[in-house]
Design a protein around this motif. Structure first.
Motif, short mmCIF file in Angstrom:
data_model
loop_
_atom_site.label_atom_id
_atom_site.label_comp_id
_atom_site.label_asym_id
_atom_site.label_seq_id
_atom_site.Cartn_x
_atom_site.Cartn_y
_atom_site.Cartn_z
N CYS A 23 0.83 -1.21 0.00
CA CYS A 23 0.00 0.00 0.00
C CYS A 23 0.87 1.26 0.00
N ARG A 25 -0.26 4.15 0.02
CA ARG A 25 -0.95 5.19 0.79
C ARG A 25 -0.77 5.00 2.31
N VAL A 27 -1.94 2.86 4.38
CA VAL A 27 -3.22 2.66 5.07
C VAL A 27 -3.08 1.71 6.27
N TYR A 28 -2.21 0.69 6.10
CA TYR A 28 -2.13 -0.36 7.12
C TYR A 28 -1.00 -0.15 8.11
N CYS A 47 -7.31 5.56 1.71
CA CYS A 47 -7.38 4.53 0.66
C CYS A 47 -7.95 5.08 -0.64
N LEU A 48 -7.30 4.73 -1.74
CA LEU A 48 -7.75 5.16 -3.07
C LEU A 48 -8.49 4.05 -3.81
N LYS A 49 -8.68 2.92 -3.13
CA LYS A 49 -9.36 1.76 -3.72
C LYS A 49 -8.67 1.30 -5.00
N CYS A 50 -7.35 1.22 -4.94
CA CYS A 50 -6.58 0.71 -6.10
C CYS A 50 -6.55 -0.81 -6.10
N PHE A 51 -6.89 -1.45 -4.98
CA PHE A 51 -6.96 -2.91 -4.82
C PHE A 51 -5.61 -3.62 -4.92
N CYS A 53 -3.53 -4.16 -2.67
CA CYS A 53 -3.24 -4.94 -1.46
C CYS A 53 -4.02 -6.23 -1.38
S1 SF4 Z 1 -6.76 -0.45 -2.06
FE1 SF4 Z 1 -4.79 0.55 -2.53
S2 SF4 Z 1 -4.79 2.44 -1.31
FE2 SF4 Z 1 -6.40 1.11 -0.50
S3 SF4 Z 1 -5.45 -0.01 1.19
FE3 SF4 Z 1 -5.22 -1.28 -0.66
S4 SF4 Z 1 -3.25 -0.75 -1.56
FE4 SF4 Z 1 -3.80 0.84 -0.08
#
Ligand code: SF4
Ligand code: SF4
Length: 66
Positions: A23, A25, A27-28, A47-51, A53
């Motif tokens: 991630c 960003r 986030v974790y 979170c940018l919801k890039c998925f 992770c």
């Molecule tokens: S979706 Fe992307 S930004 Fe969100 S927690 Fe996962 S890696 Fe990070």
């Protein structure tokens, strides 16, 4: 009430840290839950919801809600 878009199944999580590494960003964070490390999405609002992770998690513990 704020809806949390990220759910980590702490029973499944092994604390491997891959989601922390993936991630961009930040986030974790890994937290100690009575001697067991688990990933906690403590900065879920970033979170940018890039998925990125989701798939690397070896035990499928991460769910990102759309
Ligand atoms: S979706 Fe992307 S930004 Fe969100 S927690 Fe996962 S890696 Fe990070
Ligand atoms: S990648 Fe999966 S198992 Fe590893 S710390 Fe993150 S949620 Fe836990």
């Amino acid at each position: 009430m704020v809806t949390m878009p990220i759910i980590v199944d702490e029973a499944k999580c092994t604390g491997c840290g891959k989601c922390v590494d993936m991630c961009h960003r930040m986030v974790y964070e890994l937290r100690d839950r009575g001697g067991k490390m688990v990933a906690v999405p403590s900065r879920a609002e970033w979170c940018l919801k890039c998925f990125l992770c989701v798939d690397p998690c070896p035990v499928g513990a991460i769910q990102i809600l759309k």
